[in-house]
Design a protein around this motif. Structure first.
Motif, PDB file in Angstrom:
ATOM      1  N   ASN A 100       0.864  -1.180   0.000  1.00 20.83           N
ATOM      2  CA  ASN A 100       0.000   0.000   0.000  1.00 20.83           C
ATOM      3  C   ASN A 100       0.907   1.239   0.000  1.00 20.83           C
ATOM      4  O   ASN A 100       2.131   1.122   0.057  1.00 20.83           O
ATOM      5  N   GLU A 101       0.320   2.399  -0.074  1.00 17.30           N
ATOM      6  CA  GLU A 101       1.102   3.633  -0.206  1.00 17.30           C
ATOM      7  C   GLU A 101       2.052   3.855   0.979  1.00 17.30           C
ATOM      8  O   GLU A 101       3.216   4.211   0.812  1.00 17.30           O
ATOM      9  N   THR A 102       1.580   3.597   2.183  1.00 15.75           N
ATOM     10  CA  THR A 102       2.398   3.790   3.382  1.00 15.75           C
ATOM     11  C   THR A 102       3.598   2.844   3.400  1.00 15.75           C
ATOM     12  O   THR A 102       4.736   3.262   3.643  1.00 15.75           O
ATOM     13  N   ASN A 103       3.351   1.568   3.131  1.00 22.32           N
ATOM     14  CA  ASN A 103       4.441   0.590   3.144  1.00 22.32           C
ATOM     15  C   ASN A 103       5.405   0.783   1.977  1.00 22.32           C
ATOM     16  O   ASN A 103       6.604   0.546   2.114  1.00 22.32           O
ATOM     17  N   ALA A 104       4.902   1.241   0.829  1.00 19.60           N
ATOM     18  CA  ALA A 104       5.773   1.519  -0.312  1.00 19.60           C
ATOM     19  C   ALA A 104       6.713   2.686   0.009  1.00 19.60           C
ATOM     20  O   ALA A 104       7.904   2.650  -0.321  1.00 19.60           O
ATOM     21  N   THR A 105       6.196   3.704   0.679  1.00 20.50           N
ATOM     22  CA  THR A 105       7.021   4.839   1.085  1.00 20.50           C
ATOM     23  C   THR A 105       8.091   4.390   2.074  1.00 20.50           C
ATOM     24  O   THR A 105       9.267   4.769   1.957  1.00 20.50           O
ATOM     25  N   ALA A 129      12.135   4.448   1.517  1.00 24.58           N
ATOM     26  CA  ALA A 129      12.939   5.201   2.491  1.00 24.58           C
ATOM     27  C   ALA A 129      14.025   4.314   3.095  1.00 24.58           C
ATOM     28  O   ALA A 129      15.152   4.771   3.320  1.00 24.58           O
ATOM     29  N   ALA A 130      13.697   3.052   3.347  1.00 31.33           N
ATOM     30  CA  ALA A 130      14.682   2.131   3.926  1.00 31.33           C
ATOM     31  C   ALA A 130      15.836   1.877   2.967  1.00 31.33           C
ATOM     32  O   ALA A 130      16.988   1.749   3.377  1.00 31.33           O
ATOM     33  N   PHE A 131      15.553   1.818   1.670  1.00 30.56           N
ATOM     34  CA  PHE A 131      16.591   1.548   0.676  1.00 30.56           C
ATOM     35  C   PHE A 131      17.347   2.796   0.230  1.00 30.56           C
ATOM     36  O   PHE A 131      18.433   2.695  -0.325  1.00 30.56           O
ATOM     37  N   ASP A 148      21.602   5.834  -2.634  1.00 28.32           N
ATOM     38  CA  ASP A 148      22.407   7.049  -2.748  1.00 28.32           C
ATOM     39  C   ASP A 148      23.906   6.748  -2.782  1.00 28.32           C
ATOM     40  O   ASP A 148      24.670   7.475  -3.404  1.00 28.32           O
ATOM     41  N   SER A 149      24.337   5.693  -2.100  1.00 28.10           N
ATOM     42  CA  SER A 149      25.756   5.355  -2.024  1.00 28.10           C
ATOM     43  C   SER A 149      26.196   4.350  -3.080  1.00 28.10           C
ATOM     44  O   SER A 149      27.394   4.114  -3.248  1.00 28.10           O
TER      45      SER A 149
END
Length: 95
Positions: A59-64, A68-70, A75-76
């Motif tokens: 769902n939208e919350t878990n996808a966000t 965010a976790a990844f 970025d690195s």
């Protein structure tokens, strides 16, 4: 990954008079179910780690939260094409 299938169907068989057949319809709906909490999912996310591909419905919350976790790792990291990944793996195996 779970997908719930809903079929809203008027059966069409030889027993139904031909005039009624013209009025029958079939609609199939596929509802994505969030693989984390079982609520209705809004999207499927595909990702690959260690040459293993995965797909998860969220769902939208878990996808966000997933993104965010990844994000710090993304970025690195260096972006690799499939060929570059294969070459890197071959170099590591030769060492």
């Amino acid at each position: 990954m779970f997908r719930k299938h809903h079929q809203l169907t008027h059966p069409v068989s030889g027993d139904i008079p031909p005039l009624r057949r013209a009025h029958l319809a079939r609609e199939t709906r596929i509802t994505l179910i969030d693989d984390i909490d079982g609520t209705e999912a809004t999207e499927s996310i595909s990702f690959t780690i260690n040459a293993n591909s995965y797909e998860i419905d969220l769902n939208e919350t878990n996808a966000t939260a997933f993104r965010a976790a990844f994000q710090p790792y993304i970025d690195s990291a260096q972006h690799n094409t499939q060929q570059a990944t294969t070459d890197s793996q071959a170099i590591r195996e030769c060492r």
